[in-house]
Design a protein around this motif. Sequence first.
Motif, PDB file in Angstrom:
ATOM      1  N   THR A 162      -5.757   1.629  -3.725  1.00 40.32           N
ATOM      2  CA  THR A 162      -5.244   1.540  -5.090  1.00 40.32           C
ATOM      3  C   THR A 162      -3.729   1.511  -5.189  1.00 40.32           C
ATOM      4  O   THR A 162      -3.195   1.293  -6.274  1.00 40.32           O
ATOM      5  CB  THR A 162      -5.749   2.731  -5.922  1.00 40.32           C
ATOM      6  OG1 THR A 162      -5.204   3.951  -5.389  1.00 40.32           O
ATOM      7  CG2 THR A 162      -7.267   2.806  -5.923  1.00 40.32           C
ATOM      8  N   HIS A 163      -3.031   1.762  -4.094  1.00 42.71           N
ATOM      9  CA  HIS A 163      -1.563   1.816  -4.121  1.00 42.71           C
ATOM     10  C   HIS A 163      -1.034   1.174  -2.846  1.00 42.71           C
ATOM     11  O   HIS A 163      -1.620   1.314  -1.777  1.00 42.71           O
ATOM     12  CB  HIS A 163      -1.098   3.273  -4.222  1.00 42.71           C
ATOM     13  CG  HIS A 163       0.342   3.432  -4.613  1.00 42.71           C
ATOM     14  ND1 HIS A 163       1.382   3.204  -3.740  1.00 42.71           N
ATOM     15  CD2 HIS A 163       0.910   3.813  -5.790  1.00 42.71           C
ATOM     16  CE1 HIS A 163       2.530   3.434  -4.369  1.00 42.71           C
ATOM     17  NE2 HIS A 163       2.267   3.795  -5.608  1.00 42.71           N
ATOM     18  N   THR A 164       0.086   0.482  -2.962  1.00 39.93           N
ATOM     19  CA  THR A 164       0.607  -0.242  -1.795  1.00 39.93           C
ATOM     20  C   THR A 164       1.169   0.667  -0.716  1.00 39.93           C
ATOM     21  O   THR A 164       1.185   0.286   0.460  1.00 39.93           O
ATOM     22  CB  THR A 164       1.714  -1.218  -2.222  1.00 39.93           C
ATOM     23  OG1 THR A 164       2.758  -0.483  -2.893  1.00 39.93           O
ATOM     24  CG2 THR A 164       1.148  -2.297  -3.156  1.00 39.93           C
ATOM     25  N   ASN A 166       1.454   4.683  -1.221  1.00 44.74           N
ATOM     26  CA  ASN A 166       1.184   6.113  -1.368  1.00 44.74           C
ATOM     27  C   ASN A 166       0.103   6.561  -0.394  1.00 44.74           C
ATOM     28  O   ASN A 166      -0.898   5.863  -0.206  1.00 44.74           O
ATOM     29  CB  ASN A 166       0.746   6.378  -2.817  1.00 44.74           C
ATOM     30  CG  ASN A 166       0.757   7.851  -3.163  1.00 44.74           C
ATOM     31  OD1 ASN A 166       0.146   8.668  -2.498  1.00 44.74           O
ATOM     32  ND2 ASN A 166       1.463   8.176  -4.237  1.00 44.74           N
ATOM     33  N   THR A 169      -3.658   6.590  -1.424  1.00 47.30           N
ATOM     34  CA  THR A 169      -4.030   5.270  -1.935  1.00 47.30           C
ATOM     35  C   THR A 169      -5.534   5.069  -2.072  1.00 47.30           C
ATOM     36  O   THR A 169      -5.999   4.366  -2.952  1.00 47.30           O
ATOM     37  CB  THR A 169      -3.431   4.163  -1.042  1.00 47.30           C
ATOM     38  OG1 THR A 169      -3.807   2.896  -1.556  1.00 47.30           O
ATOM     39  CG2 THR A 169      -3.907   4.278   0.392  1.00 47.30           C
TER      40      THR A 169
END
Length: 323
Positions: A162-164, A166, A169
């Motif tokens: 969901t996050h590039t 973090n 993610t």
Amino acid sequence: MKKILIIHTGGTIAMMEDKETGAVQQNQQNPLLLHTDALSTIADVKVEELFQLPSPHITEKEMLLLKKQIEKSIVEDEIEGVVITHGTDTLEETAYFLDITVQSDIPIVVTGAMRSSNELGADGPYNLISAVRVATSDSAVGMGVLVVLNDEIHTAKNVTKTHTSNIATFQSPQYGPLGIVSKREITFHHMPTIRETYDIEEITKNVVLLKAYAGMDDQVLRAIRTIQPNGLVIEALGQGNLPPKMVPELRELMDSGIPVVLVSRCFNGYVQDVYNYEGGGRRLKDLGVIFSNGLNGQKARLKLLVTLEITIDHDELQEMFYK
């Protein structure tokens, strides 16, 4: 102690950062191999480097190779669990492919890292230890393929990146994680009720993934028809609707024998045959579009690749995608 097979495949977890340029890249030696001895207090560990690839280089060929290696090791080495280290970009796809193809109930855990091995706060070694602990847990038996990062345990079916960048993610938007990894124990607070597997020996099909957008017409669909894929997955709008200009060419695709599977570009919810307007879900269902049960686009594509090795019958495919 349980006999655990660790398969290294590459990715950020096995890379190092160049301190001068900031570039992250593979070295000749996998830094994860330095942690093998530390894992011997948790399990009887066997380590294999099947390949060393950044995850954007992973294809269905490598996924199938992993499946076959796991099943071979179960028979020949009597392993009781598997841990796979993998790059995070396509980690969820490899995990899901294994989930629907490996013919075993032993714990199979996929893990990775968002920071390379020599960066400050590197998460790889800890995620590897957590994954091995989960693979040795009796509670993980029969759970299907699991994804373990950042102290959380997710199903391969539901988890997504969901996050590039973090480290938190990996999330399961629909249902949340299955369990957590703490210092003292592995805790599962719920479990999947259904697991489906398909015993295949090869991947011979080509399935295209397409994302719908406002004002989309039939140009891309016409281009796709020229390459004659074996299947098409469309990330539709909302509950499963498409711009009306796509519909005539979509009908042509299906009339030519190409199955079309519909998922939503939303990361929560399901596609449903609700709206009765041109391009609406109800009319698409009447045309013969196959509706999926909550999978995202990349996983629906893999499922269609796998199920097309079993059948090309429309009704059978629809039944498989209801699961």
